[in-house]
Design an enzyme around this catalytic site. Structure first.
Site, short mmCIF file in Angstrom:
data_model
loop_
_atom_site.label_atom_id
_atom_site.label_comp_id
_atom_site.label_asym_id
_atom_site.label_seq_id
_atom_site.Cartn_x
_atom_site.Cartn_y
_atom_site.Cartn_z
N SER A 104 -19.99 -22.39 -59.20
CA SER A 104 -20.15 -21.71 -57.92
C SER A 104 -18.88 -20.97 -57.58
O SER A 104 -17.78 -21.43 -57.92
CB SER A 104 -20.45 -22.74 -56.81
N TYR A 149 -19.27 -30.55 -52.60
CA TYR A 149 -20.03 -29.66 -53.48
C TYR A 149 -19.09 -28.78 -54.30
O TYR A 149 -19.20 -28.70 -55.53
CB TYR A 149 -20.97 -28.80 -52.65
#
Length: 252
Positions: free
Chosen positions: A142, A157
Site C-alpha cells: 500500500s 494496517y
C-alpha cells in the site's frame, strides 16, 4: 499452459489481476473468503473469454488449513491443467481495519496481523513446493507505507503492509537461486470493496479524494491489475525485489 494462483479474486484488484493474467493465456486458480458468488462471476468472465479458471475457498487467517489448501491446489493442477506445478502467485487477499492507536484493541491488532502478514507469509511457504522454478510472486502492499503518506487510524494496517514490502525483498533474495522473481505493488486509494465497501456506501467522498491524485482521479482496479499481470509476465523478467507504487501520483 502457465498457471497463476491469485488470492482474493472475487472482486476489486484481485479480480482484475485474475482477468488480466488470464487475458495473456494463463490459467487461473483464484480464491475467495466470503464472496463465493463474486468468485464464480470472475471464473465465468474468464471462461467467456476462452480462458480456464477454478475458484477455491481460502481463509487467509487460518494457517492450519494451508496444508489442505495446498493439496487441493495440487489436485486442481493435475485434473484441470495437467500440471504438477504453477508459475505465478499473487498474494492479494486482505482487508482493512481502522482505529487510532489509543483505541486499538489487541484482538483487532491480531486479526490484522493474521490476515495481512502472517497469512501471506505462511501461504507462500505452503505453496512454495508447487511453485515452478523461474516463476514469479507479487505481493500487495500500500502507498500508506510511504514516508509522504500518513493516514491517522491506519497505523497497524500501514505497518503490516510495510512488513510485507520488507518481506518481498527477503523472498526475492531467498528464492532468487530458483529463478523466482518477487515484487510488491503499492496501490493508492482504489475504488474497491475496501474498508467495508466504503466507496459504494459513501460515493460523495470520491471527488474530494480525487483531488489528492496528480492524475486527477481515484484509482480503478484495472490500473493495478494490469501492472500485476505485467510483473508476472515476460515483460517483468528483469524486475525483482521492488515495491512499486501504482497510485496515479497520490499525495505528491
Amino acid at each position: 499452459m502457465k498457471v497463476a494462483v491469485v488470492t482474493g479474486a472475487s472482486s476489486g484488484i484481485g479480480e482484475s489481476a485474475a482477468l488480466q493474467i488470464a487475458r495473456r493465456g494463463t490459467g487461473v486458480i483464484l480464491t475467495y473468503s466470503s464472496n463465493e458468488q463474486g468468485a464464480k462471476d470472475t471464473v465465468a468472465r474468464i471462461e467467456q473469454r476462452g480462458g480456464t479458471a477454478v475458484a477455491l475457498h481460502l481463509d487467509l487467517a487460518d494457517t492450519a488449513g494451508f496444508t489442505i489448501f495446498r493439496e487441493t491446489v495440487a489436485e486442481v493442477l493435475r485434473e484441470t491443467f495437467r500440471r504438477d506445478s504453477f508459475d505465478h502467485l499473487v498474494n492479494n487477499a486482505g482487508f482493512a481495519g481502522m482505529a487510532m492507536i489509543e483505541d486499538t484493541r489487541e484482538e483487532e491488532f491480531d486479526r490484522l496481523t493474521d490476515g495481512l502478514f502472517k497469512g501471506p507469509f505462511f501461504l507462500t511457504q505452503a505453496l512454495l513446493p508447487l511453485l515452478a522454478d523461474g516463476g514469479a510472486i507479487v505481493n500487495l502492499t500500500s502507498n500508506s507505507t510511504l514516508p509522504q503518506v500518513t493516514a491517522p487510524g491506519y497505523s497497524v494496517y500501514a505497518a503490516l503492509k510495510g512488513a510485507v514490502a520488507v518481506l518481498t525483498r527477503y523472498m526475492a533474495k531467498e528464492f532468487g537461486p530458483r529463478g523466482i522473481r518477487v515484487n510488491s505493488v503499492a496501490p493508492g486509494a482504489t475504488v474497491t470493496r475496501f474498508a467495508d465497501d466504503a466507496f459504494s456506501k459513501n460515493p460523495q467522498i470520491i471527488p474530494e479524494l480525487a483531488k489528492t491524485f496528480t492524475l486527477g482521479r481515484v484509482g480503478e482496479p484495472d490500473d493495478i491489475g494490469m501492472v500485476i499481470a505485467m510483473l508476472v509476465s515476460e515483460e517483468g523478467r528483469w524486475i525483482t525485489a521492488q515495491d512499486i507504487e501504482v497510485s496515479g501520483g497520490q499525495n505528491l
